[in-house]
Design a protein around this motif. Sequence first.
Motif, PDB file in Angstrom:
ATOM      1  N   LYS A 244       0.876  -1.169   0.000  1.00 19.30           N
ATOM      2  CA  LYS A 244       0.000   0.000   0.000  1.00 19.30           C
ATOM      3  C   LYS A 244       0.909   1.214   0.000  1.00 19.30           C
ATOM      4  O   LYS A 244       1.796   1.323   0.842  1.00 19.30           O
ATOM      5  N   CYS A 245       0.711   2.098  -0.964  1.00 16.33           N
ATOM      6  CA  CYS A 245       1.609   3.241  -1.120  1.00 16.33           C
ATOM      7  C   CYS A 245       1.239   4.363  -0.156  1.00 16.33           C
ATOM      8  O   CYS A 245       0.615   5.368  -0.539  1.00 16.33           O
ATOM      9  N   GLY A 246       1.611   4.174   1.081  1.00 12.58           N
ATOM     10  CA  GLY A 246       1.395   5.194   2.103  1.00 12.58           C
ATOM     11  C   GLY A 246       0.103   4.986   2.873  1.00 12.58           C
ATOM     12  O   GLY A 246      -0.796   4.276   2.431  1.00 12.58           O
ATOM     13  N   PRO A 247       0.002   5.641   4.034  1.00 10.25           N
ATOM     14  CA  PRO A 247      -1.168   5.469   4.904  1.00 10.25           C
ATOM     15  C   PRO A 247      -2.337   6.391   4.566  1.00 10.25           C
ATOM     16  O   PRO A 247      -3.400   6.280   5.172  1.00 10.25           O
ATOM     17  N   ARG A 248      -2.139   7.318   3.611  1.00 10.89           N
ATOM     18  CA  ARG A 248      -3.194   8.283   3.285  1.00 10.89           C
ATOM     19  C   ARG A 248      -3.964   7.865   2.048  1.00 10.89           C
ATOM     20  O   ARG A 248      -3.468   7.099   1.218  1.00 10.89           O
ATOM     21  N   GLU A 249      -5.173   8.390   1.915  1.00  8.69           N
ATOM     22  CA  GLU A 249      -6.008   8.070   0.766  1.00  8.69           C
ATOM     23  C   GLU A 249      -5.402   8.654  -0.505  1.00  8.69           C
ATOM     24  O   GLU A 249      -4.947   9.792  -0.532  1.00  8.69           O
ATOM     25  N   ILE A 250      -5.416   7.859  -1.569  1.00 10.35           N
ATOM     26  CA  ILE A 250      -4.911   8.280  -2.874  1.00 10.35           C
ATOM     27  C   ILE A 250      -6.101   8.546  -3.786  1.00 10.35           C
ATOM     28  O   ILE A 250      -7.050   7.756  -3.834  1.00 10.35           O
ATOM     29  N   THR A 251      -6.070   9.656  -4.506  1.00 10.61           N
ATOM     30  CA  THR A 251      -7.169  10.012  -5.398  1.00 10.61           C
ATOM     31  C   THR A 251      -6.631  10.390  -6.779  1.00 10.61           C
ATOM     32  O   THR A 251      -5.422  10.536  -6.965  1.00 10.61           O
ATOM     33  N   GLY A 252      -7.545  10.560  -7.734  1.00  2.44           N
ATOM     34  CA  GLY A 252      -7.161  11.047  -9.061  1.00  2.44           C
ATOM     35  C   GLY A 252      -7.201   9.973 -10.129  1.00  2.44           C
ATOM     36  O   GLY A 252      -7.194   8.771  -9.843  1.00  2.44           O
ATOM     37  N   ASP A 253      -7.234  10.415 -11.399  1.00  2.75           N
ATOM     38  CA  ASP A 253      -7.296   9.502 -12.536  1.00  2.75           C
ATOM     39  C   ASP A 253      -5.941   8.902 -12.886  1.00  2.75           C
ATOM     40  O   ASP A 253      -5.876   7.908 -13.603  1.00  2.75           O
ATOM     41  N   PHE A 254      -4.866   9.511 -12.411  1.00  4.71           N
ATOM     42  CA  PHE A 254      -3.536   9.048 -12.800  1.00  4.71           C
ATOM     43  C   PHE A 254      -3.209   7.683 -12.195  1.00  4.71           C
ATOM     44  O   PHE A 254      -2.579   6.847 -12.837  1.00  4.71           O
ATOM     45  N   GLU A 258      -7.066   0.113  -8.469  1.00  2.00           N
ATOM     46  CA  GLU A 258      -6.936  -0.618  -7.203  1.00  2.00           C
ATOM     47  C   GLU A 258      -6.292   0.217  -6.106  1.00  2.00           C
ATOM     48  O   GLU A 258      -6.279  -0.191  -4.935  1.00  2.00           O
ATOM     49  N   GLN A 259      -5.732   1.376  -6.451  1.00  3.81           N
ATOM     50  CA  GLN A 259      -5.154   2.261  -5.444  1.00  3.81           C
ATOM     51  C   GLN A 259      -6.193   3.223  -4.860  1.00  3.81           C
ATOM     52  O   GLN A 259      -5.887   3.949  -3.911  1.00  3.81           O
ATOM     53  N   LEU A 260      -7.392   3.232  -5.425  1.00  2.00           N
ATOM     54  CA  LEU A 260      -8.446   4.129  -4.956  1.00  2.00           C
ATOM     55  C   LEU A 260      -9.266   3.457  -3.853  1.00  2.00           C
ATOM     56  O   LEU A 260      -9.436   2.236  -3.832  1.00  2.00           O
ATOM     57  N   TRP A 261      -9.789   4.268  -2.955  1.00  2.00           N
ATOM     58  CA  TRP A 261     -10.638   3.782  -1.861  1.00  2.00           C
ATOM     59  C   TRP A 261     -11.875   3.099  -2.461  1.00  2.00           C
ATOM     60  O   TRP A 261     -12.641   3.730  -3.190  1.00  2.00           O
ATOM     61  N   LEU A 273      -8.239  -0.707   6.344  1.00  2.00           N
ATOM     62  CA  LEU A 273      -9.278  -1.334   5.520  1.00  2.00           C
ATOM     63  C   LEU A 273      -8.958  -1.286   4.029  1.00  2.00           C
ATOM     64  O   LEU A 273      -9.636  -1.920   3.224  1.00  2.00           O
ATOM     65  N   MET A 274      -7.935  -0.523   3.662  1.00  2.00           N
ATOM     66  CA  MET A 274      -7.565  -0.383   2.250  1.00  2.00           C
ATOM     67  C   MET A 274      -6.911  -1.673   1.753  1.00  2.00           C
ATOM     68  O   MET A 274      -5.906  -2.129   2.314  1.00  2.00           O
ATOM     69  N   PRO A 275      -7.471  -2.300   0.696  1.00  2.00           N
ATOM     70  CA  PRO A 275      -6.855  -3.535   0.171  1.00  2.00           C
ATOM     71  C   PRO A 275      -5.476  -3.247  -0.428  1.00  2.00           C
ATOM     72  O   PRO A 275      -5.281  -2.226  -1.093  1.00  2.00           O
ATOM     73  N   LYS A 317      -8.671  -2.689 -16.301  1.00  2.00           N
ATOM     74  CA  LYS A 317      -9.074  -2.440 -14.914  1.00  2.00           C
ATOM     75  C   LYS A 317      -8.600  -3.541 -13.987  1.00  2.00           C
ATOM     76  O   LYS A 317      -8.194  -3.300 -12.850  1.00  2.00           O
ATOM     77  N   ASN A 318      -8.619  -4.768 -14.482  1.00  2.00           N
ATOM     78  CA  ASN A 318      -8.138  -5.907 -13.697  1.00  2.00           C
ATOM     79  C   ASN A 318      -6.615  -5.962 -13.799  1.00  2.00           C
ATOM     80  O   ASN A 318      -6.072  -6.174 -14.886  1.00  2.00           O
ATOM     81  N   PRO A 319      -5.901  -5.778 -12.690  1.00  2.00           N
ATOM     82  CA  PRO A 319      -4.423  -5.758 -12.755  1.00  2.00           C
ATOM     83  C   PRO A 319      -3.827  -7.014 -13.377  1.00  2.00           C
ATOM     84  O   PRO A 319      -2.800  -6.936 -14.066  1.00  2.00           O
ATOM     85  N   ALA A 320      -4.458  -8.151 -13.146  1.00  2.00           N
ATOM     86  CA  ALA A 320      -3.916  -9.413 -13.655  1.00  2.00           C
ATOM     87  C   ALA A 320      -3.935  -9.461 -15.181  1.00  2.00           C
ATOM     88  O   ALA A 320      -3.181 -10.233 -15.791  1.00  2.00           O
ATOM     89  N   GLU A 321      -4.779  -8.647 -15.819  1.00  2.00           N
ATOM     90  CA  GLU A 321      -4.879  -8.637 -17.274  1.00  2.00           C
ATOM     91  C   GLU A 321      -3.902  -7.664 -17.931  1.00  2.00           C
ATOM     92  O   GLU A 321      -3.809  -7.621 -19.156  1.00  2.00           O
TER      93      GLU A 321
END
Length: 352
Positions: A244-254, A258-261, A273-275, A317-321
């Motif tokens: 998880k890239c840091g303890p804070r919420e990550i936002t934005g289209d960039f 899977e990094q979004l809440w 709770l962040m996967p 959208k699916n990271p595995a793909e």
Amino acid sequence: MDNKSHGSRKNGNWNCLLLLIVFLLFTVVFINVLLYVYLEHVYVSTSYPSADPSTCPQGYFKIGNMKNCSAWLTCEGISKEVHRLKLVGEGAVKKVYLSEWKEMKVALSQLTTPDLQEDFFHGLHMLRALQSRHVVTLVGYCEENYSIVTEYHPLGSLKNLDITFNLPKYKSFNTWRNRLGLAIDYVSIIRYLHSSPLGVLVMCDSNDLDKVLSQYLLTSDFHLVANDLDALPLVDKERGILVKCGPREITGDFVAPEQLWPYGPDKEFKSDLMPPYDEKTDIWKIPSVTDYLLGHVEGSDIVRLHLFDIHQECKQKNPAERPSAQTVLDTYKRIMTLLVKELSVSEAREML
């Protein structure tokens, strides 16, 4: 008799003309074959070598006009031989000073606040362990006073790319070929991090385009090296270790989906709770970074057209793909070779 002689001369001229046309066509085909063979077997291997060109063993460095390798500077060497000139950059973890060592320019990085020394030492550990053509050259370090000395690159970070290309000295370098070369370097670094000697590493300091660009330096011969390695967590899927890239919420289209809440705006963000996720977040960001690197020069839209399919795969959208960084790199190199072939053949035809 004269008519027969005239007809013979006329037929002879036509035969000579036909032979000349056949010869020219044969020459064009022959040149095309030679160009294809040459570019297939020479171009990619010489422009983007897979081997590390550094001749220095671990613990040693060579920069500038140095002919021999020198051992990494220690606290004593940095204190006595490295002289600060001016502040050239400042981030959350480090301040960076343009400095001088034995009449050569170097970058001296020093910790900004003791609260961030864990990040500082993580970056130093990564810098030591990942020394290669993909990473800025380590000149020395001193853990006691939180100092790191690296090779200085006067063109600065990738954030300055367009400014650099607009300088009279570098305008001739502002071509689709050089810009695609930078994109190949960028993907090469991601590929290296995903298969590093330490394992699969994720570039976490990458929540927006500016942040990504600040992580890489542009060398004087127009290649890229990773510079900021303070946030490179390890993924080990076999042991169930994700990041998880840091303890804070990550936002934005960039950033990757899977990094979004995932629980919507009505539920308060909680890091616990962040996967977690894996290195495929880096793959999601490749098309956006490459789009910036390609810019808007003649031929860049043709490059984008050739990259369309692989970039569509990166944005699954699916990271595995999503493809691996190695697959993306192979595709970039193949497209570079194809486009250079087409350009060279076109130029050869014009010459004929």
